[in-house]
Design a protein around this motif. Sequence first.
Motif, PDB file in Angstrom:
ATOM      1  N   TRP A 166     -30.865  61.308  26.687  1.00 31.09           N
ATOM      2  CA  TRP A 166     -30.567  60.826  25.341  1.00 31.09           C
ATOM      3  C   TRP A 166     -30.811  59.321  25.237  1.00 31.09           C
ATOM      4  CZ3 TRP A 166     -26.769  57.388  23.722  1.00 31.09           C
ATOM      5  CH2 TRP A 166     -26.613  57.287  22.344  1.00 31.09           C
ATOM      6  N   LEU A 167     -30.377  58.577  26.231  1.00 29.40           N
ATOM      7  CA  LEU A 167     -30.562  57.121  26.224  1.00 29.40           C
ATOM      8  C   LEU A 167     -32.052  56.763  26.253  1.00 29.40           C
ATOM      9  CD1 LEU A 167     -29.206  54.309  26.392  1.00 29.40           C
ATOM     10  CD2 LEU A 167     -29.327  54.537  28.868  1.00 29.40           C
ATOM     11  N   TYR A 168     -32.826  57.466  27.060  1.00 30.16           N
ATOM     12  CA  TYR A 168     -34.267  57.206  27.134  1.00 30.16           C
ATOM     13  C   TYR A 168     -34.943  57.538  25.806  1.00 30.16           C
ATOM     14  CZ  TYR A 168     -38.690  56.448  29.518  1.00 30.16           C
ATOM     15  OH  TYR A 168     -39.905  55.956  29.896  1.00 30.16           O
ATOM     16  N   CYS A 169     -34.479  58.584  25.121  1.00 26.67           N
ATOM     17  CA  CYS A 169     -35.011  58.907  23.795  1.00 26.67           C
ATOM     18  C   CYS A 169     -34.735  57.773  22.813  1.00 26.67           C
ATOM     19  CB  CYS A 169     -34.398  60.203  23.276  1.00 26.67           C
ATOM     20  SG  CYS A 169     -34.990  61.678  24.096  1.00 26.67           S
ATOM     21  N   ILE A 170     -33.553  57.210  22.878  1.00 22.49           N
ATOM     22  CA  ILE A 170     -33.210  56.076  22.011  1.00 22.49           C
ATOM     23  C   ILE A 170     -34.121  54.889  22.328  1.00 22.49           C
ATOM     24  CG2 ILE A 170     -31.403  54.402  21.448  1.00 22.49           C
ATOM     25  CD1 ILE A 170     -30.928  57.161  20.253  1.00 22.49           C
ATOM     26  N   LEU A 171     -34.391  54.645  23.594  1.00 28.67           N
ATOM     27  CA  LEU A 171     -35.278  53.544  23.972  1.00 28.67           C
ATOM     28  C   LEU A 171     -36.699  53.777  23.466  1.00 28.67           C
ATOM     29  CD1 LEU A 171     -34.103  52.789  27.624  1.00 28.67           C
ATOM     30  CD2 LEU A 171     -33.584  51.514  25.541  1.00 28.67           C
ATOM     31  N   ILE A 172     -37.162  54.998  23.480  1.00 28.63           N
ATOM     32  CA  ILE A 172     -38.500  55.310  22.954  1.00 28.63           C
ATOM     33  C   ILE A 172     -38.559  55.023  21.458  1.00 28.63           C
ATOM     34  CG2 ILE A 172     -40.118  57.202  22.465  1.00 28.63           C
ATOM     35  CD1 ILE A 172     -39.326  58.417  25.149  1.00 28.63           C
ATOM     36  N   VAL A 173     -37.526  55.408  20.730  1.00 31.21           N
ATOM     37  CA  VAL A 173     -37.495  55.166  19.287  1.00 31.21           C
ATOM     38  C   VAL A 173     -37.452  53.669  18.997  1.00 31.21           C
ATOM     39  CG1 VAL A 173     -36.095  55.459  17.200  1.00 31.21           C
ATOM     40  CG2 VAL A 173     -36.481  57.391  18.723  1.00 31.21           C
ATOM     41  N   ILE A 174     -36.641  52.927  19.723  1.00 38.08           N
ATOM     42  CA  ILE A 174     -36.559  51.486  19.514  1.00 38.08           C
ATOM     43  C   ILE A 174     -37.889  50.818  19.841  1.00 38.08           C
ATOM     44  CG2 ILE A 174     -35.458  49.355  20.319  1.00 38.08           C
ATOM     45  CD1 ILE A 174     -32.887  50.986  20.670  1.00 38.08           C
ATOM     46  N   ASP A 175     -38.554  51.261  20.903  1.00 38.93           N
ATOM     47  CA  ASP A 175     -39.857  50.701  21.253  1.00 38.93           C
ATOM     48  C   ASP A 175     -40.895  50.990  20.167  1.00 38.93           C
ATOM     49  OD1 ASP A 175     -41.684  49.388  23.164  1.00 38.93           O
ATOM     50  OD2 ASP A 175     -42.599  51.380  23.265  1.00 38.93           O
ATOM     51  N   ALA A 176     -40.852  52.191  19.602  1.00 37.59           N
ATOM     52  CA  ALA A 176     -41.798  52.532  18.530  1.00 37.59           C
ATOM     53  C   ALA A 176     -41.545  51.664  17.294  1.00 37.59           C
ATOM     54  CB  ALA A 176     -41.674  54.014  18.181  1.00 37.59           C
ATOM     55  N   ILE A 177     -40.293  51.413  16.978  1.00 38.53           N
ATOM     56  CA  ILE A 177     -39.972  50.578  15.822  1.00 38.53           C
ATOM     57  C   ILE A 177     -40.374  49.134  16.069  1.00 38.53           C
ATOM     58  CG2 ILE A 177     -38.064  49.634  14.458  1.00 38.53           C
ATOM     59  CD1 ILE A 177     -36.713  52.401  14.784  1.00 38.53           C
TER      60      ILE A 177
END
Length: 100
Positions: free
Chosen positions: A17-28
Motif C-alpha cells: 500500500w505504501l509503495y502504491c502511494i509513492l507511485i501515485v505521488i511520483d506520477a503527480i
Amino acid sequence: MADILFHAYNIINWLIWLYCILIVIDAITSWLPFLSNSVLGRFLHRIVEPYTGLFRKGPLERLAYSTGIDISPIIALFLLYFIQDYALRWLFELLFKLIG
C-alpha cells in the motif's frame, strides 16, 4: 505460528500500500517540474523508477513519447493491487492451511 503469519501478511500488505502511494505521488510530481526536480522528487523517482520502468518498454514507450502520456504507473498499480488482493491472500491462506 499463525499469529506470526498474520502479522507478516499485514506488514507486507502495508508495504505494498505504501509503495502504491509513492507511485501515485511520483506520477503527480512528474507533472510539476519544480517538484520533480526537488530533492524529494528525485529521491522518490529513484525509489519508484526501477519498478515502473519495467512497464515502460516496447509499445508503451512509443506511446509515451508520441503522446506524452505515460501509463506505466497505472499498469504498475494494477499489478500491485492484483498481488495484494489475490496472490498474497492466496499464498497466506495456503500457509494457514498448512500450519493448521
